[in-house]
Design a protein around this motif. Structure first.
Motif, PDB file in Angstrom:
ATOM      1  N   UNK A   1       0.817  -1.188   0.000  1.00 22.84           N
ATOM      2  CA  UNK A   1       0.000   0.000   0.000  1.00 22.84           C
ATOM      3  C   UNK A   1       0.867   1.261   0.000  1.00 22.84           C
TER       4      UNK A   1
ATOM      5  N   UNK B   1      21.868  -7.336  10.825  1.00 16.06           N
ATOM      6  CA  UNK B   1      21.238  -6.429  11.783  1.00 16.06           C
ATOM      7  C   UNK B   1      22.264  -5.887  12.776  1.00 16.06           C
TER       8      UNK B   1
ATOM      9  N   UNK C   1      14.522 -10.712   1.556  1.00 17.41           N
ATOM     10  CA  UNK C   1      13.433 -11.182   2.416  1.00 17.41           C
ATOM     11  C   UNK C   1      13.908 -11.445   3.844  1.00 17.41           C
TER      12      UNK C   1
ATOM     13  N   UNK D   1      13.501 -10.090   6.840  1.00 19.33           N
ATOM     14  CA  UNK D   1      12.581  -9.068   7.343  1.00 19.33           C
ATOM     15  C   UNK D   1      13.083  -8.380   8.613  1.00 19.33           C
ATOM     16  N   UNK D   2      13.851  -9.090   9.409  1.00 19.52           N
ATOM     17  CA  UNK D   2      14.426  -8.452  10.595  1.00 19.52           C
ATOM     18  C   UNK D   2      15.357  -7.315  10.164  1.00 19.52           C
TER      19      UNK D   2
ATOM     20  N   UNK E   1      13.399  -4.334   8.715  1.00 21.79           N
ATOM     21  CA  UNK E   1      12.782  -3.504   9.742  1.00 21.79           C
ATOM     22  C   UNK E   1      13.826  -2.638  10.448  1.00 21.79           C
ATOM     23  N   UNK E   2      14.937  -3.258  10.816  1.00 23.30           N
ATOM     24  CA  UNK E   2      15.971  -2.527  11.519  1.00 23.30           C
ATOM     25  C   UNK E   2      16.478  -1.365  10.659  1.00 23.30           C
TER      26      UNK E   2
ATOM     27  N   UNK F   1      16.680  -5.970  -5.734  1.00 25.50           N
ATOM     28  CA  UNK F   1      15.812  -7.112  -6.002  1.00 25.50           C
ATOM     29  C   UNK F   1      16.634  -8.401  -5.905  1.00 25.50           C
TER      30      UNK F   1
ATOM     31  N   UNK G   1      13.315 -12.980  -7.012  1.00 22.05           N
ATOM     32  CA  UNK G   1      12.249 -12.201  -6.392  1.00 22.05           C
ATOM     33  C   UNK G   1      11.311 -11.661  -7.462  1.00 22.05           C
ATOM     34  N   UNK G   2      10.040 -11.949  -7.332  1.00 19.34           N
ATOM     35  CA  UNK G   2       9.079 -11.370  -8.265  1.00 19.34           C
ATOM     36  C   UNK G   2       8.928  -9.883  -7.960  1.00 19.34           C
ATOM     37  N   UNK G   3       8.394  -9.167  -8.912  1.00 17.18           N
ATOM     38  CA  UNK G   3       8.197  -7.727  -8.716  1.00 17.18           C
ATOM     39  C   UNK G   3       7.233  -7.483  -7.560  1.00 17.18           C
TER      40      UNK G   3
ATOM     41  N   UNK H   1       6.844  -9.393  -4.885  1.00 17.60           N
ATOM     42  CA  UNK H   1       7.591  -9.622  -3.641  1.00 17.60           C
ATOM     43  C   UNK H   1       8.574  -8.478  -3.373  1.00 17.60           C
TER      44      UNK H   1
ATOM     45  N   UNK I   1       7.729  -3.203   3.587  1.00 24.85           N
ATOM     46  CA  UNK I   1       8.171  -3.540   4.930  1.00 24.85           C
ATOM     47  C   UNK I   1       9.090  -2.455   5.492  1.00 24.85           C
TER      48      UNK I   1
END
Lengths: 333, 333, 333, 333
Positions: free
Chosen positions: B71, B164, B185, B187-188, B191-192, B204, B208-210, B212, B219
């Motif tokens: 979004x 991280x 991907x 994700x930790x 986010x950091x 990319x 990885x797809x567009x 994703x 994120x």
């Protein structure tokens, strides 16, 4: 290494390449073909510069390796198959070893229910994701639940370690440290995990070639642990009817190139619970040493990967069906 | 979401699915076709359970999303293009921004030489790998060399953060934090890095797809920083004449779906220095907002990725050639 | 079909799409979500314009099918599995059917030697390539050799038909008409072959999705013959350690979607003779109805595909090993 | 060719391989490395047996080519670029040549309208599909419409030939014979078309490597015509946001390996009309000699491929935008 020179270059250029090869510590051998001249560079590659750098030289067309770039993982160095032993379970020995459990540890009750169910169906190792990227606050609790289930059932535990920071913590609770597909080339993590000396389950990345897969295994082996289990879990292709394309070809190819045991994950590999049973049987028939399967009491309420999880009853049925397949290829279950 | 039910199921099963949809917080709408019945589930998906779990229900054939799962990154939420500003350089504005430098920082002299060369050729940002997985002991020194080159040339610096643990350290020395393809991907880490509030260059992954890719950007955005730069750097396909397949189609697709700026890495994307110039021009012509290019004074002696690095003289020539291409599509350089 | 409209469009545009849907013969149902509006188009698609054309309308974001585009090939139309019968051999019945023979027919003696060997090992059908693109002058002779071997051994013959021009000729000599991977979307050839009424072995193309594969089968079925055998023979992926990636997942997926029998070609699928046996066992274990395997008396002198051919002795051994695998999944051999 | 032998084999096995190499007409050179022994086989490969057959020998690990398997198509044989001339239009010369027209010829009026529009926008060649697999009864008419449009506008015509049976017919009406992606390895058709002596537009298959693409071109060249135009039109990858992944990297790779002109089809390559313009510009900027673009007066009513067709007005706008891009890389339009 074979260094292929561009067509039409003169003796000076050939000499220049040979000089570079010699300076890098290898012995050059020139072979002049009708159209191409090649230089074969002979010598142990460990501890010497990478000859592929010569591709940056303008007179060089390409540099081709003639041997596999891994050694500790290779059949050539160790012809007989390895066995990884965990609390009395041997992965890579004759019996097929089935690891099963939930994708994510959600509650103490959930883990206990699944652990009891998969144990009574014949699973030898309990799998479970304690850390999920978005739920790290509860991570420690997940590990404790797994440890309790291990205590109660006697099943050794395999769980993923996501980051170098948590290697020691996970190693306290887990019998096998799992490297996930996304970390297949996280070399810092591979080294840290390899240094722990505990068995490692290494999952192939979704775009990892078999050669790269074995290079990652080599990295762990060279860090200290001799106990690496290779896990095929699906590669990404154009086909969309499965979540990934579980590449069972990797099983005999890995067994040919390497002495390490090979297990298969048909749950992640296909992404659909109704494909797990046929692909599990296919994996055993083509030579896998084990399976890793997701089981969840209520897949439609799972926090992750429900659509690919088996209910305990279906897992029990699969274990019954797997037994004759294992026996058909001279293995027990 | 559209929930497609299996053929031949009865009204009870349709009711059961609608009940589940309602319990998950969505409004179900039944549409009966000649062969299939579908249930459209209407409602905001944020903060509600993932409807795809219904694929674990036996009467459900598939669950299909009708909207993109991101979004903050989407054009729908923000129709006008974003600009990421770094020390007076705006990525995503009219001028094409070129980031250049060595794959790996090897010595102070090397960084200085390259930094001076790329600046005088017109690069606006200095790139360089300070951490390499196998050379972490020297990591801190690499960052210092980059910082010195920044001080001397005034060029902002982009460098990769691999873990991280080192996010804060890298953030002290780098103007843009780069997330490498292998961490797309993680994700930790996402986010950091997002929490630091600094601009992020997100590469990319090779598989990885567009969709994703934009989910990973989402994120980071949701962690706090509004400044994410997307970087296409090649995907893995069956074609082996290039190291990866640089996917320039991703440029207009990303621009259509997202307001974030898009840059292209033709060095990693192709793996061959002689393909960098044509693909750099192609990238600018099809709408990229910038480029990230590897430059090394002696590619044949580089510690990494020499075969894909340009010598400073070739980089300077490329910059001259890029200028009219940028102008041809209404941009400056 | 589900027609997803672009965000932010007005009621006029929704009306316009509904009008187009109605004009094309379908009933439109509007569903307004929080961000997106969709139009579900209900109605039989056969004989009506393809709704995907609406993707050319500027207010339409995408058009998504909710049902498989094939019908005659589908389980929904025919839930019970089909059997294809050829001279007393039933493909798709309980016994696993093995088809074996040389990639190319090279001489009368070669065909006879192989035919005798594979028959005595338990193969039920003789395969052989009579036409090779570069040897068409000898084509007719290849067919005759196969026919003589059929007469002598009683084994039905499967051979490829490469062109519409030779469909009738091949149909005179062959019991099953094979469509090769390269012709999977040669619709003229599919129709011509389907009109002959003889059983057809349809090989998946190396970049053919399972859905496209079944659409090609549908094409043959709709031309008249009910007897189509689907053959998985490897897809092209990034992995290069095998010639193709034999996609065994296709076996259970095809069995789920279609009633047609499924066979697997581990020779072409892997490209290496030493991978044929494990992948053949894997194929049977995951549900294949048969196998098609290349056998050559002297693989190192074969005119084509020697490296993937089994010697007769190895084929005999494989047949012995396959028997218990077939029995383990409730089939005979 | 380099023949890599398995580790640990004795001198007898090395001798055996050398003997086979000699018998096949090549000169063997043995190079003993620390772990591997290789045999380099020197000699012209044309007219001699394929050394890759030695992969069927048990002591051989692999056989690696050191030179490209094509000759007539290669830069090594002909360093300067080729130009294909058609009625005064030169493809491969400085000016970018744009071919445009409808995917399918639907009516005389449609072809005329499109032909007039694309001509006045600057297209130099008219493209159009006269034969569609499912409409062959109307095929001849489609060809006639194209011929009338050629007469009226003076634009040469390129159209696809689908089968060997219709090569002569198409050659009567078409100035350039197009081989479609699905026929890239239909060697009978390639030879028949090559024998006509007319220019050929050869489209890359969706799973065709660049090496295979040039081998197919070689096949046509060796049949007699010197005039082959290579066309990149998208390959199949895991990415689904585009119909195919248009591989612009192929443009500079093909130009490096071959002297043949290269054109790009952004319509089929992306499958979405709104991606055609950016990818067309990218193609020209990275070195393409031309473009082939689908134009339809009413894409939403097209019989095929409407969603990827440009309306005439958008095509005219694209031609205006392409001109400065062509000039930026030293070409005219």
């Amino acid at each position: 290494m074979i260094i292929v020179l561009k067509s039409g270059i003169g003796d000076d250029a050939i000499e220049d390449v040979c000089r570079r090869v010699t300076e890098m510590g290898y012995a050059p051998h020139i072979i002049r073909g009708e159209f191409k001249t090649i230089v074969a560079a002979v010598g142990e590659e460990r501890g010497r510069p990478d000859l592929r750098l010569l591709e940056a030289v303008e007179t060089v067309e390409s540099v081709m390796p003639v041997q596999q770039p891994f050694k500790l993982a290779s059949r050539e160095v160790r012809p007989e198959p390895s066995e990884v032993r965990v609390n009395g379970v041997a992965i890579g020995a004759n019996p097929i070893v089935v690891m099963a459990g939930p994708c994510s540890v959600e509650s103490e009750a959930q883990v206990q229910e699944v652990a009891d169910a998969v144990k009574s169906a014949g699973a030898k190792i309990l799998r479970g994701g304690a850390f999920k990227p978005r739920t790290s606050p509860y991570a420690f609790q997940g590990l404790k639940y797994l440890a309790e289930a291990r205590k109660r059932t006697g099943l050794p535990v395999v769980t993923e370690v996501l980051e170098t920071e948590s290697v020691e913590l996970v190693a306290q609770y887990s019998d096998i440290l799992q490297i996930g597909a996304r970390n297949i080339q996280n070399f810092t993590l591979l080294r840290r995990v390899g240094e722990m000396g505990k068995p490692v389950l290494l999952k192939r990345g979704m775009a990892t070639s078999i050669q790269e897969f074995l290079l990652s295994a080599e990295y762990i082996l060279s860090a200290g642990t001799p106990d690496v289990i290779l896990c095929e879990r699906g590669i990404r292709t154009f086909e969309t009817s499965t979540r990934f394309t579980l590449d069972l070809n990797a099983v005999p190819v890995l067994k040919k190139l390497s002495h390490l045991p090979v297990v298969v994950d048909p749950s992640h590999g296909t992404g659909h619970w109704d494909l797990v049973a046929p692909m599990a049987k296919g994996a055993v028939a083509c030579g896998a040493d084990g399976l890793i399967i997701e089981v969840h009491p209520k897949p439609e309420e799972a926090l992750s990967d429900g659509p690919q999880s088996l209910k305990p009853s279906k897992f029990t049925q699969l274990m019954r069906e797997l037994k004759p397949v294992a026996e058909a290829v001279g293995r027990s279950l």
